[in-house]
Scaffold this motif. Sequence first.
Motif, PDB file in Angstrom:
ATOM      1  N   LEU A  67      -7.768  37.332 -60.900  1.00 23.56           N
ATOM      2  CA  LEU A  67      -8.362  38.609 -60.494  1.00 23.56           C
ATOM      3  C   LEU A  67      -7.405  39.384 -59.597  1.00 23.56           C
ATOM      4  O   LEU A  67      -7.217  40.600 -59.770  1.00 23.56           O
ATOM      5  CB  LEU A  67      -9.676  38.365 -59.764  1.00 23.56           C
ATOM      6  CG  LEU A  67     -10.375  39.604 -59.162  1.00 23.56           C
ATOM      7  CD1 LEU A  67     -10.720  40.606 -60.245  1.00 23.56           C
ATOM      8  CD2 LEU A  67     -11.624  39.178 -58.396  1.00 23.56           C
ATOM      9  N   PHE A  68      -6.804  38.674 -58.644  1.00 24.76           N
ATOM     10  CA  PHE A  68      -5.847  39.315 -57.738  1.00 24.76           C
ATOM     11  C   PHE A  68      -4.663  39.885 -58.521  1.00 24.76           C
ATOM     12  O   PHE A  68      -4.266  41.047 -58.312  1.00 24.76           O
ATOM     13  CB  PHE A  68      -5.344  38.302 -56.710  1.00 24.76           C
ATOM     14  CG  PHE A  68      -4.197  38.788 -55.869  1.00 24.76           C
ATOM     15  CD1 PHE A  68      -4.402  39.691 -54.844  1.00 24.76           C
ATOM     16  CD2 PHE A  68      -2.900  38.351 -56.122  1.00 24.76           C
ATOM     17  CE1 PHE A  68      -3.340  40.148 -54.070  1.00 24.76           C
ATOM     18  CE2 PHE A  68      -1.831  38.800 -55.362  1.00 24.76           C
ATOM     19  CZ  PHE A  68      -2.055  39.704 -54.331  1.00 24.76           C
ATOM     20  N   ALA A  69      -4.101  39.100 -59.429  1.00 31.17           N
ATOM     21  CA  ALA A  69      -2.961  39.559 -60.222  1.00 31.17           C
ATOM     22  C   ALA A  69      -3.346  40.758 -61.078  1.00 31.17           C
ATOM     23  O   ALA A  69      -2.590  41.734 -61.183  1.00 31.17           O
ATOM     24  CB  ALA A  69      -2.454  38.418 -61.107  1.00 31.17           C
ATOM     25  N   GLY A  70      -4.523  40.706 -61.677  1.00 32.83           N
ATOM     26  CA  GLY A  70      -4.986  41.829 -62.497  1.00 32.83           C
ATOM     27  C   GLY A  70      -5.175  43.084 -61.676  1.00 32.83           C
ATOM     28  O   GLY A  70      -4.829  44.188 -62.113  1.00 32.83           O
ATOM     29  N   ALA A  71      -5.719  42.942 -60.459  1.00 31.65           N
ATOM     30  CA  ALA A  71      -5.929  44.096 -59.579  1.00 31.65           C
ATOM     31  C   ALA A  71      -4.600  44.715 -59.159  1.00 31.65           C
ATOM     32  O   ALA A  71      -4.471  45.945 -59.072  1.00 31.65           O
ATOM     33  CB  ALA A  71      -6.731  43.677 -58.350  1.00 31.65           C
ATOM     34  N   VAL A  72      -3.606  43.860 -58.895  1.00 33.49           N
ATOM     35  CA  VAL A  72      -2.274  44.361 -58.543  1.00 33.49           C
ATOM     36  C   VAL A  72      -1.717  45.212 -59.675  1.00 33.49           C
ATOM     37  O   VAL A  72      -1.213  46.322 -59.461  1.00 33.49           O
ATOM     38  CB  VAL A  72      -1.309  43.191 -58.233  1.00 33.49           C
ATOM     39  CG1 VAL A  72       0.133  43.696 -58.159  1.00 33.49           C
ATOM     40  CG2 VAL A  72      -1.682  42.510 -56.927  1.00 33.49           C
ATOM     41  N   VAL A  73      -1.811  44.697 -60.901  1.00 35.72           N
ATOM     42  CA  VAL A  73      -1.261  45.407 -62.063  1.00 35.72           C
ATOM     43  C   VAL A  73      -2.013  46.718 -62.311  1.00 35.72           C
ATOM     44  O   VAL A  73      -1.397  47.784 -62.481  1.00 35.72           O
ATOM     45  CB  VAL A  73      -1.327  44.516 -63.326  1.00 35.72           C
ATOM     46  CG1 VAL A  73      -0.932  45.318 -64.564  1.00 35.72           C
ATOM     47  CG2 VAL A  73      -0.418  43.312 -63.172  1.00 35.72           C
ATOM     48  N   VAL A  74      -3.338  46.659 -62.308  1.00 39.48           N
ATOM     49  CA  VAL A  74      -4.153  47.845 -62.612  1.00 39.48           C
ATOM     50  C   VAL A  74      -3.953  48.941 -61.579  1.00 39.48           C
ATOM     51  O   VAL A  74      -3.698  50.108 -61.918  1.00 39.48           O
ATOM     52  CB  VAL A  74      -5.647  47.461 -62.698  1.00 39.48           C
ATOM     53  CG1 VAL A  74      -6.522  48.718 -62.750  1.00 39.48           C
ATOM     54  CG2 VAL A  74      -5.901  46.614 -63.934  1.00 39.48           C
ATOM     55  N   THR A  75      -4.057  48.595 -60.304  1.00 41.32           N
ATOM     56  CA  THR A  75      -3.925  49.614 -59.256  1.00 41.32           C
ATOM     57  C   THR A  75      -2.509  50.190 -59.195  1.00 41.32           C
ATOM     58  O   THR A  75      -2.333  51.391 -58.956  1.00 41.32           O
ATOM     59  CB  THR A  75      -4.299  49.028 -57.886  1.00 41.32           C
ATOM     60  OG1 THR A  75      -3.519  47.843 -57.637  1.00 41.32           O
ATOM     61  CG2 THR A  75      -5.773  48.669 -57.832  1.00 41.32           C
ATOM     62  N   SER A  76      -1.521  49.341 -59.418  1.00 45.27           N
ATOM     63  CA  SER A  76      -0.131  49.815 -59.401  1.00 45.27           C
ATOM     64  C   SER A  76       0.123  50.802 -60.537  1.00 45.27           C
ATOM     65  O   SER A  76       0.790  51.832 -60.350  1.00 45.27           O
ATOM     66  CB  SER A  76       0.844  48.643 -59.508  1.00 45.27           C
ATOM     67  OG  SER A  76       0.730  47.791 -58.388  1.00 45.27           O
ATOM     68  N   LEU A  77      -0.413  50.497 -61.711  1.00 49.27           N
ATOM     69  CA  LEU A  77      -0.247  51.404 -62.855  1.00 49.27           C
ATOM     70  C   LEU A  77      -0.926  52.741 -62.599  1.00 49.27           C
ATOM     71  O   LEU A  77      -0.369  53.803 -62.910  1.00 49.27           O
ATOM     72  CB  LEU A  77      -0.819  50.759 -64.121  1.00 49.27           C
ATOM     73  CG  LEU A  77       0.065  49.734 -64.830  1.00 49.27           C
ATOM     74  CD1 LEU A  77      -0.692  49.088 -65.992  1.00 49.27           C
ATOM     75  CD2 LEU A  77       1.352  50.391 -65.339  1.00 49.27           C
ATOM     76  N   TRP A 116      -3.313  46.490 -52.509  1.00 51.74           N
ATOM     77  CA  TRP A 116      -4.342  46.945 -53.459  1.00 51.74           C
ATOM     78  C   TRP A 116      -4.929  45.760 -54.212  1.00 51.74           C
ATOM     79  O   TRP A 116      -6.102  45.773 -54.593  1.00 51.74           O
ATOM     80  CB  TRP A 116      -3.762  47.951 -54.447  1.00 51.74           C
ATOM     81  CG  TRP A 116      -3.232  49.214 -53.837  1.00 51.74           C
ATOM     82  CD1 TRP A 116      -2.082  49.872 -54.167  1.00 51.74           C
ATOM     83  CD2 TRP A 116      -3.820  49.993 -52.784  1.00 51.74           C
ATOM     84  NE1 TRP A 116      -1.906  50.982 -53.377  1.00 51.74           N
ATOM     85  CE2 TRP A 116      -2.956  51.084 -52.528  1.00 51.74           C
ATOM     86  CE3 TRP A 116      -4.983  49.866 -52.026  1.00 51.74           C
ATOM     87  CZ2 TRP A 116      -3.237  52.036 -51.557  1.00 51.74           C
ATOM     88  CZ3 TRP A 116      -5.258  50.812 -51.049  1.00 51.74           C
ATOM     89  CH2 TRP A 116      -4.395  51.882 -50.827  1.00 51.74           C
ATOM     90  N   GLY A 117      -4.127  44.729 -54.462  1.00 53.39           N
ATOM     91  CA  GLY A 117      -4.636  43.521 -55.111  1.00 53.39           C
ATOM     92  C   GLY A 117      -5.724  42.869 -54.275  1.00 53.39           C
ATOM     93  O   GLY A 117      -6.764  42.446 -54.793  1.00 53.39           O
TER      94      GLY A 117
END
Length: 277
Positions: A67-77, A116-117
């Motif tokens: 979840l943390f990794a996904g949040a990092v990717v989504v918010t960064s994009l 953000w993650g």
Amino acid sequence: MTFYKLLSMFFVYACMGWCMEVIFCGLNNGHFINRGFLNGPVCPIYGVGGVVIITLLTPISGNVFVLFAGAVVVTSLIELLTGYALEKLYHARWWDYSDQPFNIKGYICLKFSLAWGIVGVILMRGIHPAVSKIIDVFPHVLGIILLSVFTAVFIADCIVTFISAKKLTDRMEVMEDIAEKIRSVSDAMGKRIYDGAAATQKATEELSAKVDASELKQRSEKEAEEIRLKLDALKKKYAALAEEKHFSHKRLLKAFPKMKSDRFGSTLERIRDKHRK
């Protein structure tokens, strides 16, 4: 998930994001700053981010590390695409992480992506369940009425802000154009003065009967005076534009104190300085 619930979450998280930005910037700067691109108490990027995280990452919310990794990717994009789009649209970088390590063209950086993650995990595990329950139990008819009002105000705010930001860009573009003309006219005046002096000297030295040195000098001085008048007019126009103060421009510049522009760098700083006074 229904459109009603998605729109409700958008406004809730956009408002919560605005509050978070105000607190963060207030503590760092020691005074209130109306953060965000819009005039109202919302930061749309947080609303979009919250809805996208919930929509895409709910299936993996059981594993906190994924979840943390996904949040990092989504918010960064989202932050990367938003920053890029704003710069292309207004020729200015509204936030800049160039001074941070591991940044991508100043739009995003590792430090804030990781932050953000963490926010994404807190949102999914702590905040969203409570928000979701409140939305579900909130009277539906009243919710529709409130959403209609919020949406109408939000759209109006977007239109006003986009127009204001476009006018700020147009103002900088006009000032840059005038500055370029001032440089061109100054060069032309210098060249004209030099050419006139050289021609007069040559005519005097040759004592040519066909060339009247005094006439050449008068003509040169007249042309130089015309260029001087044109230069003065351009300088007055530039100064008038620089002195203009607009509330909406002042708010945008205060909301994004690190705004930079590769195209209008010095002009943007001059406008910012005037609005500080």
